[in-house]
Design a protein around this motif. Sequence first.
Motif, PDB file in Angstrom:
ATOM      1  N   ILE A 139       0.837  -1.197   0.000  1.00  0.00           N
ATOM      2  CA  ILE A 139       0.000   0.000   0.000  1.00  0.00           C
ATOM      3  C   ILE A 139       0.875   1.251   0.000  1.00  0.00           C
ATOM      4  O   ILE A 139       0.609   2.214  -0.727  1.00  0.00           O
ATOM      5  CB  ILE A 139      -0.946  -0.005   1.214  1.00  0.00           C
ATOM      6  CG1 ILE A 139      -1.974  -1.126   1.067  1.00  0.00           C
ATOM      7  CG2 ILE A 139      -1.652   1.343   1.361  1.00  0.00           C
ATOM      8  CD1 ILE A 139      -2.826  -1.336   2.296  1.00  0.00           C
ATOM      9  N   ARG A 140       1.942   1.255   0.819  1.00  0.00           N
ATOM     10  CA  ARG A 140       2.845   2.412   0.854  1.00  0.00           C
ATOM     11  C   ARG A 140       3.473   2.657  -0.505  1.00  0.00           C
ATOM     12  O   ARG A 140       3.580   3.797  -0.969  1.00  0.00           O
ATOM     13  CB  ARG A 140       3.934   2.193   1.904  1.00  0.00           C
ATOM     14  CG  ARG A 140       3.475   2.379   3.337  1.00  0.00           C
ATOM     15  CD  ARG A 140       4.654   2.553   4.277  1.00  0.00           C
ATOM     16  NE  ARG A 140       5.553   1.403   4.240  1.00  0.00           N
ATOM     17  CZ  ARG A 140       5.437   0.337   5.007  1.00  0.00           C
ATOM     18  NH1 ARG A 140       4.454   0.268   5.898  1.00  0.00           N
ATOM     19  NH2 ARG A 140       6.287  -0.659   4.920  1.00  0.00           N
TER      20      ARG A 140
ATOM     21  N   ILE B 288       1.949  12.977  -0.450  1.00  0.00           N
ATOM     22  CA  ILE B 288       2.870  13.667   0.453  1.00  0.00           C
ATOM     23  C   ILE B 288       2.430  13.406   1.888  1.00  0.00           C
ATOM     24  O   ILE B 288       1.278  13.676   2.246  1.00  0.00           O
ATOM     25  CB  ILE B 288       2.882  15.171   0.174  1.00  0.00           C
ATOM     26  CG1 ILE B 288       3.380  15.431  -1.248  1.00  0.00           C
ATOM     27  CG2 ILE B 288       3.759  15.901   1.192  1.00  0.00           C
ATOM     28  CD1 ILE B 288       3.338  16.894  -1.645  1.00  0.00           C
ATOM     29  N   PRO B 289       3.323  12.885   2.739  1.00  0.00           N
ATOM     30  CA  PRO B 289       2.927  12.614   4.128  1.00  0.00           C
ATOM     31  C   PRO B 289       2.661  13.909   4.893  1.00  0.00           C
ATOM     32  O   PRO B 289       3.365  14.905   4.718  1.00  0.00           O
ATOM     33  CB  PRO B 289       4.153  11.883   4.711  1.00  0.00           C
ATOM     34  CG  PRO B 289       4.988  11.494   3.548  1.00  0.00           C
ATOM     35  CD  PRO B 289       4.697  12.466   2.445  1.00  0.00           C
TER      36      PRO B 289
ATOM     37  N   ASN C 161      -3.258  11.322   7.207  1.00  0.00           N
ATOM     38  CA  ASN C 161      -2.041  10.576   6.903  1.00  0.00           C
ATOM     39  C   ASN C 161      -1.200  11.261   5.831  1.00  0.00           C
ATOM     40  O   ASN C 161       0.003  11.476   5.992  1.00  0.00           O
ATOM     41  CB  ASN C 161      -2.396   9.152   6.426  1.00  0.00           C
ATOM     42  CG  ASN C 161      -2.942   8.295   7.535  1.00  0.00           C
ATOM     43  OD1 ASN C 161      -2.229   7.948   8.468  1.00  0.00           O
ATOM     44  ND2 ASN C 161      -4.210   7.956   7.450  1.00  0.00           N
ATOM     45  N   SER C 162      -1.830  11.589   4.695  1.00  0.00           N
ATOM     46  CA  SER C 162      -1.103  12.139   3.557  1.00  0.00           C
ATOM     47  C   SER C 162      -2.110  12.804   2.625  1.00  0.00           C
ATOM     48  O   SER C 162      -3.317  12.779   2.867  1.00  0.00           O
ATOM     49  CB  SER C 162      -0.327  11.034   2.827  1.00  0.00           C
ATOM     50  OG  SER C 162      -1.192   9.964   2.469  1.00  0.00           O
ATOM     51  N   PHE C 163      -1.602  13.379   1.526  1.00  0.00           N
ATOM     52  CA  PHE C 163      -2.491  14.124   0.637  1.00  0.00           C
ATOM     53  C   PHE C 163      -1.861  14.250  -0.739  1.00  0.00           C
ATOM     54  O   PHE C 163      -0.638  14.149  -0.913  1.00  0.00           O
ATOM     55  CB  PHE C 163      -2.774  15.513   1.204  1.00  0.00           C
ATOM     56  CG  PHE C 163      -1.543  16.355   1.410  1.00  0.00           C
ATOM     57  CD1 PHE C 163      -1.096  17.222   0.424  1.00  0.00           C
ATOM     58  CD2 PHE C 163      -0.820  16.268   2.592  1.00  0.00           C
ATOM     59  CE1 PHE C 163       0.040  17.989   0.607  1.00  0.00           C
ATOM     60  CE2 PHE C 163       0.327  17.036   2.780  1.00  0.00           C
ATOM     61  CZ  PHE C 163       0.761  17.898   1.787  1.00  0.00           C
ATOM     62  N   ASP C 164      -2.727  14.448  -1.725  1.00  0.00           N
ATOM     63  CA  ASP C 164      -2.334  14.823  -3.072  1.00  0.00           C
ATOM     64  C   ASP C 164      -2.562  16.331  -3.166  1.00  0.00           C
ATOM     65  O   ASP C 164      -3.683  16.791  -2.972  1.00  0.00           O
ATOM     66  CB  ASP C 164      -3.194  14.078  -4.095  1.00  0.00           C
ATOM     67  CG  ASP C 164      -2.871  14.440  -5.536  1.00  0.00           C
ATOM     68  OD1 ASP C 164      -2.186  15.460  -5.762  1.00  0.00           O
ATOM     69  OD2 ASP C 164      -3.319  13.713  -6.442  1.00  0.00           O
TER      70      ASP C 164
ATOM     71  N   TYR D  25      -6.022  11.966   2.503  1.00  0.00           N
ATOM     72  CA  TYR D  25      -6.096  10.566   2.917  1.00  0.00           C
ATOM     73  C   TYR D  25      -6.049  10.512   4.439  1.00  0.00           C
ATOM     74  O   TYR D  25      -5.055  10.882   5.056  1.00  0.00           O
ATOM     75  CB  TYR D  25      -4.938   9.774   2.313  1.00  0.00           C
ATOM     76  CG  TYR D  25      -4.892   8.307   2.715  1.00  0.00           C
ATOM     77  CD1 TYR D  25      -6.058   7.571   2.912  1.00  0.00           C
ATOM     78  CD2 TYR D  25      -3.674   7.655   2.878  1.00  0.00           C
ATOM     79  CE1 TYR D  25      -6.022   6.236   3.266  1.00  0.00           C
ATOM     80  CE2 TYR D  25      -3.619   6.308   3.229  1.00  0.00           C
ATOM     81  CZ  TYR D  25      -4.790   5.609   3.425  1.00  0.00           C
ATOM     82  OH  TYR D  25      -4.753   4.275   3.783  1.00  0.00           O
ATOM     83  N   LEU D  26      -7.170  10.057   5.052  1.00  0.00           N
ATOM     84  CA  LEU D  26      -7.302  10.052   6.501  1.00  0.00           C
ATOM     85  C   LEU D  26      -7.328   8.624   7.043  1.00  0.00           C
ATOM     86  O   LEU D  26      -7.323   7.655   6.283  1.00  0.00           O
ATOM     87  CB  LEU D  26      -8.579  10.793   6.902  1.00  0.00           C
ATOM     88  CG  LEU D  26      -8.578  12.264   6.487  1.00  0.00           C
ATOM     89  CD1 LEU D  26      -9.678  12.524   5.469  1.00  0.00           C
ATOM     90  CD2 LEU D  26      -8.736  13.186   7.672  1.00  0.00           C
TER      91      LEU D  26
END
Length: 332
Positions: free
Chosen positions: A23-24, A31-32, A44-47, A53-54
């Motif tokens: 998955i990673r 981007i974390p 967690n991260s985002f585009d 992404y939560l």
Amino acid sequence: MSAGERAIAKEMRREEKERKKRIRLANKMLIPASKKTLESMHLNSFDPSGTFYLDDDRWLKVYLAEGEIGKLSDVCKSLKGRIRITLHIGEESDRATCHLSLMETGEIYEEVRQLILSDESELQKAVTLKPLSVDEAMNLIAVNAFKNIRFSYASYVRGNKDWKKECLLEVADEAQFFKSAGLYGKSFRILSFPKTCNKEIIRQFEKLGCLMHIAMDLNSLTEEERFDFKRAIEKKYNRRLMQEEEDYINLSISMVVFGDSLDAVEIVEETITSFLLGQGFLVVPAFHNHGAVAQSAISLGLLDQSIMRNVRSDLFKEIVGGESHADAKVEV
């Protein structure tokens, strides 16, 4: 634990570790978020183009929305994900501004991105959408939270900043209200809905002349939920329903009002409560949870709070009315 059970447990741990690694790798383009933001917002991260992404494999994307938002209940049952509509009403009886948050569930971004594109296509049949980038969405959230900042994800990630602390309300939460930015606030939830109501309830709220946010979450019922709900209604009223006799959706509505004094907020509370009760709604204050409900509305659903109820899809149209809501004009 026997040797065989230990071997099975070890293999399961190895498989789970490998799954998380895959998955990673699949999501390596994201981007974390900073550790502080992960802890405070479960982000967690985002585009940077606009997808968050939560935790719990929840993804969220925010749009400006224009058009007759009541039509969203027509396309709701065709969506893979959940939508949140956030209406912001100003203090000078301004028309409500509207944003839509699309939420999907999944582990791998590319698969989720296809779900987003599919649901966007369905939503465009009802309203006009303009996607917001991460910077635009966070700047909008900061404006709603009375923060005078200019958000830039590059600067905030590099500075290891806590996005919640920088962009969201700083809430002093009491049992019956909250305080933030020198204002008093109260949050409310609708726990039950009437079968029908006076049209354009939102328009009545616009006439109050107070600052408020209304968050409405919608998603479709699964086939199993539809079947169970239909059987429950048949049992309650002792008659058989045709399969398409009535169409139902899941709906959650919460409201947040602000005022410069507790007395002013309580006057608005009495007005709203009296009006909604007269229409057959059961509306209650979010006791001991005012701040969390407010944070969810202000954050456009990044912080998730909802209580879903099964309602007729036409009821949503009656609540929001038929006229268009202008999009928000926010300097970002």
